[in-house]
Motif scaffolding. Sequence first.
Motif, PDB file in Angstrom:
ATOM      1  N   VAL A  21       0.836  -1.185   0.000  1.00  0.00           N
ATOM      2  CA  VAL A  21       0.000   0.000   0.000  1.00  0.00           C
ATOM      3  C   VAL A  21       0.878   1.245   0.000  1.00  0.00           C
ATOM      4  N   ASP A  22       0.549   2.236  -0.836  1.00  0.00           N
ATOM      5  CA  ASP A  22       1.205   3.535  -0.741  1.00  0.00           C
ATOM      6  C   ASP A  22       0.134   4.618  -0.751  1.00  0.00           C
ATOM      7  N   ASP A  23       0.548   5.858  -0.597  1.00  0.00           N
ATOM      8  CA  ASP A  23      -0.393   6.962  -0.440  1.00  0.00           C
ATOM      9  C   ASP A  23      -0.650   7.719  -1.728  1.00  0.00           C
ATOM     10  N   ASN A  24      -0.272   7.162  -2.859  1.00  0.00           N
ATOM     11  CA  ASN A  24      -0.384   7.883  -4.124  1.00  0.00           C
ATOM     12  C   ASN A  24      -1.687   7.616  -4.857  1.00  0.00           C
ATOM     13  N   PHE A  25      -2.729   7.237  -4.119  1.00  0.00           N
ATOM     14  CA  PHE A  25      -4.008   6.923  -4.728  1.00  0.00           C
ATOM     15  C   PHE A  25      -5.134   7.709  -4.071  1.00  0.00           C
ATOM     16  N   ASP A  26      -6.036   8.205  -4.889  1.00  0.00           N
ATOM     17  CA  ASP A  26      -7.244   8.860  -4.407  1.00  0.00           C
ATOM     18  C   ASP A  26      -8.396   7.870  -4.458  1.00  0.00           C
ATOM     19  N   CYS A  27      -9.296   7.937  -3.474  1.00  0.00           N
ATOM     20  CA  CYS A  27     -10.508   7.125  -3.492  1.00  0.00           C
ATOM     21  C   CYS A  27     -11.577   7.886  -4.278  1.00  0.00           C
ATOM     22  N   CYS A  39      -5.146   6.626 -19.923  1.00  0.00           N
ATOM     23  CA  CYS A  39      -6.279   6.784 -20.829  1.00  0.00           C
ATOM     24  C   CYS A  39      -7.540   6.289 -20.133  1.00  0.00           C
ATOM     25  N   ALA A  40      -8.680   6.890 -20.496  1.00  0.00           N
ATOM     26  CA  ALA A  40      -9.949   6.350 -20.038  1.00  0.00           C
ATOM     27  C   ALA A  40     -10.172   5.003 -20.714  1.00  0.00           C
ATOM     28  N   GLY A  41     -10.740   4.039 -19.995  1.00  0.00           N
ATOM     29  CA  GLY A  41     -11.039   2.750 -20.601  1.00  0.00           C
ATOM     30  C   GLY A  41     -11.129   1.602 -19.609  1.00  0.00           C
ATOM     31  N   PHE A  42     -10.097   1.413 -18.768  1.00  0.00           N
ATOM     32  CA  PHE A  42     -10.100   0.291 -17.827  1.00  0.00           C
ATOM     33  C   PHE A  42     -11.024   0.611 -16.663  1.00  0.00           C
ATOM     34  N   VAL A  43     -12.013  -0.251 -16.426  1.00  0.00           N
ATOM     35  CA  VAL A  43     -12.967  -0.061 -15.334  1.00  0.00           C
ATOM     36  C   VAL A  43     -12.473  -0.803 -14.107  1.00  0.00           C
ATOM     37  N   GLN A  44     -12.209  -0.060 -13.037  1.00  0.00           N
ATOM     38  CA  GLN A  44     -11.672  -0.654 -11.817  1.00  0.00           C
ATOM     39  C   GLN A  44     -12.798  -0.957 -10.837  1.00  0.00           C
ATOM     40  N   VAL A  45     -12.759  -2.129 -10.216  1.00  0.00           N
ATOM     41  CA  VAL A  45     -13.795  -2.486  -9.242  1.00  0.00           C
ATOM     42  C   VAL A  45     -13.228  -2.798  -7.862  1.00  0.00           C
ATOM     43  N   THR A  46     -11.946  -3.162  -7.770  1.00  0.00           N
ATOM     44  CA  THR A  46     -11.391  -3.463  -6.462  1.00  0.00           C
ATOM     45  C   THR A  46     -11.286  -2.191  -5.631  1.00  0.00           C
ATOM     46  N   GLN A  47     -11.502  -2.333  -4.319  1.00  0.00           N
ATOM     47  CA  GLN A  47     -11.342  -1.222  -3.389  1.00  0.00           C
ATOM     48  C   GLN A  47      -9.952  -1.209  -2.769  1.00  0.00           C
ATOM     49  N   ASP A  48      -9.176  -2.257  -3.014  1.00  0.00           N
ATOM     50  CA  ASP A  48      -7.904  -2.452  -2.334  1.00  0.00           C
ATOM     51  C   ASP A  48      -6.770  -1.719  -3.041  1.00  0.00           C
ATOM     52  N   LYS A  49      -6.115  -0.794  -2.352  1.00  0.00           N
ATOM     53  CA  LYS A  49      -5.018  -0.032  -2.931  1.00  0.00           C
ATOM     54  C   LYS A  49      -3.785  -0.897  -3.208  1.00  0.00           C
ATOM     55  N   SER A  50      -3.727  -2.074  -2.602  1.00  0.00           N
ATOM     56  CA  SER A  50      -2.572  -2.949  -2.802  1.00  0.00           C
ATOM     57  C   SER A  50      -2.587  -3.625  -4.165  1.00  0.00           C
ATOM     58  N   TYR A  51      -3.750  -3.682  -4.804  1.00  0.00           N
ATOM     59  CA  TYR A  51      -3.868  -4.409  -6.065  1.00  0.00           C
ATOM     60  C   TYR A  51      -4.612  -3.583  -7.106  1.00  0.00           C
ATOM     61  N   PRO A  69      -9.669   2.998  -5.658  1.00  0.00           N
ATOM     62  CA  PRO A  69      -8.428   3.793  -5.658  1.00  0.00           C
ATOM     63  C   PRO A  69      -7.890   4.014  -7.068  1.00  0.00           C
ATOM     64  N   ILE A  70      -7.628   5.262  -7.398  1.00  0.00           N
ATOM     65  CA  ILE A  70      -7.083   5.643  -8.704  1.00  0.00           C
ATOM     66  C   ILE A  70      -5.804   6.420  -8.453  1.00  0.00           C
ATOM     67  N   TYR A  71      -4.749   6.102  -9.189  1.00  0.00           N
ATOM     68  CA  TYR A  71      -3.465   6.778  -9.016  1.00  0.00           C
ATOM     69  C   TYR A  71      -3.615   8.284  -9.200  1.00  0.00           C
ATOM     70  N   LYS A  72      -2.991   9.043  -8.303  1.00  0.00           N
ATOM     71  CA  LYS A  72      -3.057  10.500  -8.370  1.00  0.00           C
ATOM     72  C   LYS A  72      -2.319  10.984  -9.609  1.00  0.00           C
ATOM     73  N   LEU A  94      -3.985  -0.744 -10.598  1.00  0.00           N
ATOM     74  CA  LEU A  94      -3.007  -0.395 -11.607  1.00  0.00           C
ATOM     75  C   LEU A  94      -2.060   0.655 -11.043  1.00  0.00           C
ATOM     76  N   GLY A  95      -0.763   0.348 -11.092  1.00  0.00           N
ATOM     77  CA  GLY A  95       0.246   1.233 -10.528  1.00  0.00           C
ATOM     78  C   GLY A  95       0.706   0.844  -9.144  1.00  0.00           C
ATOM     79  N   ALA A  96       0.091  -0.167  -8.534  1.00  0.00           N
ATOM     80  CA  ALA A  96       0.504  -0.592  -7.194  1.00  0.00           C
ATOM     81  C   ALA A  96       1.936  -1.133  -7.214  1.00  0.00           C
ATOM     82  N   VAL A  97       2.702  -0.811  -6.174  1.00  0.00           N
ATOM     83  CA  VAL A  97       4.091  -1.260  -6.081  1.00  0.00           C
ATOM     84  C   VAL A  97       4.132  -2.739  -5.697  1.00  0.00           C
ATOM     85  N   ILE A  98       4.964  -3.514  -6.393  1.00  0.00           N
ATOM     86  CA  ILE A  98       5.124  -4.944  -6.139  1.00  0.00           C
ATOM     87  C   ILE A  98       6.287  -5.154  -5.173  1.00  0.00           C
ATOM     88  N   SER A  99       6.026  -5.817  -4.067  1.00  0.00           N
ATOM     89  CA  SER A  99       7.064  -6.072  -3.075  1.00  0.00           C
ATOM     90  C   SER A  99       6.655  -7.287  -2.241  1.00  0.00           C
TER      91      SER A  99
END
Length: 341
Positions: free
Chosen positions: A4-10, A176-188, A56-59, A190-195
């Motif tokens: 989880v990081d803080d670079n996402f807006d709900c 780009c507009a197009g991918f519809v996100q449904v997960t609420q989890d910031k860990s998973y 969560p959408i990347y800022k 698009l753009g989430a850091v893998i560790s």
Amino acid sequence: MCQVDDNFDCVDIYKQPALQHPLLKNHKIQLYPTFVKNSMRRRPSYDGECPAGKVPIYKRTKRHQIVTDSSSKLPIEDFRHYARSTGHYHTVSLDTTQNNIFYGGYAEITAYNLSLVQGQYSISSIWVESGPPNELNSIHAGIGFRPDIYGDSQLRLTTLWTAFGSGNPGCSDNICAGFVQVTQDKSYVLGAVISPASRVGASDKYALEVKIQRDQSTGNWWLIINEKIQVGYWPKELFTHLSTGASKVRFGGETHASPNLWSPPMGSGRLPTDGYQYSSLFGRLQHIDSDSDRIDVIPEYMKSYNDAKKDCYDLKFYEHLGDLYRRAFLYGGPGGSQCDN
């Protein structure tokens, strides 16, 4: 494996960037794929989740504005340097060859940290595609480094899609507009850091399970991580040739460098000839059939592709790499000036 990081807006799920696309004005959001069992829909909560009804959408910075043009052919400065006609673009992949319709692909992709700079990217992904070159529909999903988008060299969950031909630079993550996100989890998202990442030389590897699968009921293409995280989907309205299935499934790595830079490393940065402990790996290679079942790829119907010199990047396929990885390949390399000389 994502952190989880803080670079996402709900963002309200019904006001997310995807729905700004002209083709999705009347789109009804699909909250769950129809191919999952009901028990998978009652998922546990995670630390770092957005509240109910938000995703969560990347800022975005000022430089990375959401692109809503339906043709995506405008000379947008943010994407101009991705085009294959500029800089150095390389692909190493293992591709299906049989005359068949596929409904997705699955693989375990091992994660390694690399150091890239602005003007480079290096991604490892599964992609499904269909259509002639000038009308190619393609979806890529996996892990990689995108300093151009995120301003750093951290390994992230990343995607790319296009519906306008192989010469089109395509749309990455939520740029780009197009991918519809449904997960609420910031860990998973698009753009989430893998560790954590794997260590070069270690026998144990950390891998991310990535699956792209068409929902046979709706025609939408879903991104599933670790078999339980339903990240979201690419709506069928975005595509022409992918609307009924894919003619090819590919697994591999892609890199790009601006004209003044050397090609970046791929995978672990080591060649497959260096061996299992050093090279990056795609394991459990599978395609998805019309019954939504995962099927091991058939060796005689797989063909490797490499447009770079073998001391730059390479791929070595194994019909059976033990019970853990089964159909698998080692791939990658150091990149460098030798790739294009």
